[in-house]
Design an enzyme around this catalytic site. Structure first.
Site, PDB file in Angstrom:
ATOM      1  N   ASP A  22      -5.614  -6.496   5.650  1.00 57.47           N
ATOM      2  CA  ASP A  22      -6.824  -6.111   4.922  1.00 57.47           C
ATOM      3  C   ASP A  22      -7.650  -7.352   4.601  1.00 57.47           C
ATOM      4  O   ASP A  22      -8.860  -7.417   4.861  1.00 57.47           O
ATOM      5  CB  ASP A  22      -6.383  -5.399   3.624  1.00 57.47           C
ATOM      6  CG  ASP A  22      -7.561  -4.811   2.861  1.00 57.47           C
ATOM      7  OD1 ASP A  22      -8.574  -4.498   3.497  1.00 57.47           O
ATOM      8  OD2 ASP A  22      -7.453  -4.674   1.633  1.00 57.47           O
ATOM      9  N   ASP A  79      -1.409 -18.296   4.255  1.00 61.95           N
ATOM     10  CA  ASP A  79      -2.357 -19.251   3.641  1.00 61.95           C
ATOM     11  C   ASP A  79      -2.897 -20.223   4.683  1.00 61.95           C
ATOM     12  O   ASP A  79      -4.099 -20.481   4.773  1.00 61.95           O
ATOM     13  CB  ASP A  79      -1.728 -19.979   2.441  1.00 61.95           C
ATOM     14  CG  ASP A  79      -0.259 -20.304   2.619  1.00 61.95           C
ATOM     15  OD1 ASP A  79       0.332 -19.846   3.624  1.00 61.95           O
ATOM     16  OD2 ASP A  79       0.300 -21.020   1.782  1.00 61.95           O
ATOM     17  N   TYR A 139       0.815  -1.220   0.000  1.00 63.39           N
ATOM     18  CA  TYR A 139       0.000   0.000   0.000  1.00 63.39           C
ATOM     19  C   TYR A 139       0.849   1.271   0.000  1.00 63.39           C
ATOM     20  O   TYR A 139       0.320   2.356   0.162  1.00 63.39           O
ATOM     21  CB  TYR A 139      -0.883   0.037   1.251  1.00 63.39           C
ATOM     22  CG  TYR A 139      -2.108  -0.834   1.169  1.00 63.39           C
ATOM     23  CD1 TYR A 139      -1.996  -2.212   1.146  1.00 63.39           C
ATOM     24  CD2 TYR A 139      -3.379  -0.277   1.141  1.00 63.39           C
ATOM     25  CE1 TYR A 139      -3.116  -3.012   1.092  1.00 63.39           C
ATOM     26  CE2 TYR A 139      -4.502  -1.071   1.085  1.00 63.39           C
ATOM     27  CZ  TYR A 139      -4.365  -2.439   1.059  1.00 63.39           C
ATOM     28  OH  TYR A 139      -5.479  -3.225   1.007  1.00 63.39           O
TER      29      TYR A 139
END
Ligand code: NAD
Length: 360
Positions: A248, A224, A124
């Protein structure tokens, strides 16, 4: 006591849920002076920027804001107002609470997870190179010279930046939060097996900081595997800390676990400033329809009251919201998946919460 709060309605469903939240906060009897300011596409069309200076000035002055969601154009157009605001004000920590309320349409019970997301860097950081640009070509040449790797000329590049200082700072924030709220465990999430120099740095910073908090259990999970474990047994997790992008994704996953985005509140914090906002976005398809669930923003208001030291008012408001959810009558469509035609609108939810508050 009257609190000066910067109020940013945002766009899409933002203005409706902001109005509903303002009403229930005022119904607690606590005094607020709202400094109303605007951001987003409408402002951009009028004055050429989606994030005018008066918004930043107002938050800097009041040190606290309540914000509705803001639409970000996909692919082109202006950059995210949300990301810009966090960067401009140095709001380095994003705190998102995911808690099951009785009556919410969730497959699970007893989830109480706190997500602490690094808010400034990672993918980001806004360092991006457009496909075909001279800068992208230079970077592609540099990568080839430095690493011997061939990057295709028709590539766009987004840079993932993870620093030691900001990693230590966010992990310390997570441990301090855990300690202050009698939490037992912090889980750091990463992909350090593949991204050894960025996520690897985050993980080693997390391990280093964890040593300062021997009273709190520490563990780490590869992202994961974390997704799978969250779906299988979310009750296993307490405070979760992650770099920006994983934070996020995990926030929305956890919102799904507790009954949807309509119940997931959040805050963006620095050491002396706070902007409270729901996890969800502006849900443009519901704009102006009196349909969206205002509870995520109301619960962000509960977080704001706790931050202000108004614990008793926060408890009352949270109890009123929880009772409305438990009764299951005056709730929006997302909380009534079996009978959406019996759902009420945004403003009726506010009426129901205000009515509960009037009883205690
Ligand atoms: P979204 O969160 O706006 O909506 C996804 C879906 O979730 C909606 O279609 C709706 O079905 C449901 N939903 C969300 N909030 C709800 C609510 N309060 N009540 C009932 N249902 C709700 O995500 P999106 O569609 O990916 O994003 C829309 C816009 O919002 C984009 O421009 C995005 O950039 C922006 N966004 C802003 C913020 C922010 O302001 N902090 C955060 C996320 C996304």
């Amino acid at each position: 006591m009257v609190y000066n709060i910067t109020l940013i309605p945002g766009d899409g469903i933002g203005p409706e849920i902001t109005e509903a939240t303002k009403r229930v906060l005022e119904a607690t009897g606590i005094g607020f002076h709202w400094d109303l300011v605007y951001v987003g596409g409408g402002v951009q069309a009028k004055i050429g920027t989606p994030l005018p200076d008066n918004v930043i000035e107002s938050i800097r002055k009041n040190r606290i804001a309540l914000k509705g969601p803001v639409t970000t154009p996909v692919g082109s157009g202006f950059r995210s107002v949300n990301v810009a605001l966090r960067k401009e004000l140095g709001l380095y920590a994003c705190l998102r609470l995911c808690k099951t309320y009785a009556g919410a349409p969730s497959l699970y019970k007893d989830i109480d997870i706190v997500i602490v997301r690094e808010n400034i860097e990672d993918l980001y950081s806004g360092i991006e190179f457009e496909v075909g640009s001279p800068e992208a070509a230079r970077l592609i040449r540099f990568i080839s010279e430095a690493t011997g790797e061939v990057v295709r000329q028709d590539s766009g590049l987004s840079i993932k930046v993870i620093s030691g200082m900001r990693s230590r700072r966010i992990v310390r924030f997570a441990f301090e939060y855990a300690r202050a709220h009698q939490r037992k465990k912090v889980t750091a999430v990463h992909k350090a097996n593949i991204m050894k120099f960025s996520d690897g740095l985050f993980l080693s910073a997390a391990r280093e900081v964890a040593e300062e908090y021997p009273d709190i259990e520490f563990e780490d999970r590869i992202v994961d595997n974390m997704n799978m474990q969250l779906v299988q047994k979310p009750q296993r997790f307490d405070v979760v800390v992650a770099p920006n992008l994983y934070g996020d994704l995990l926030s929305d996953l956890c919102a799904g676990l507790i009954g949807g985005l309509g119940l997931a509140p959040g805050a963006n914090l620095s050491d002396d400033m706070a902007v409270f906002e729901p996890t969800h976005g502006s849900a443009p398809k519901y704009t102006g329809l009196n349909k969206a669930n205002p509870m995520a923003m109301m619960l962000s208001g509960v977080m704001m009251l706790r931050y202000l030291g108004e614990g008793e008012g926060a408890d009352r408001l949270e109890k009123a919201i929880a009772e409305v959810i438990a009764e299951g009558k005056d709730v929006t469509y997302d909380l009534k998946p079996e009978a959406p035609h019996t759902a009420v609108g945004t403003s009726q939810v506010a009426n129901a919460v205000v009515e509960k508050l009037s009883r205690y």
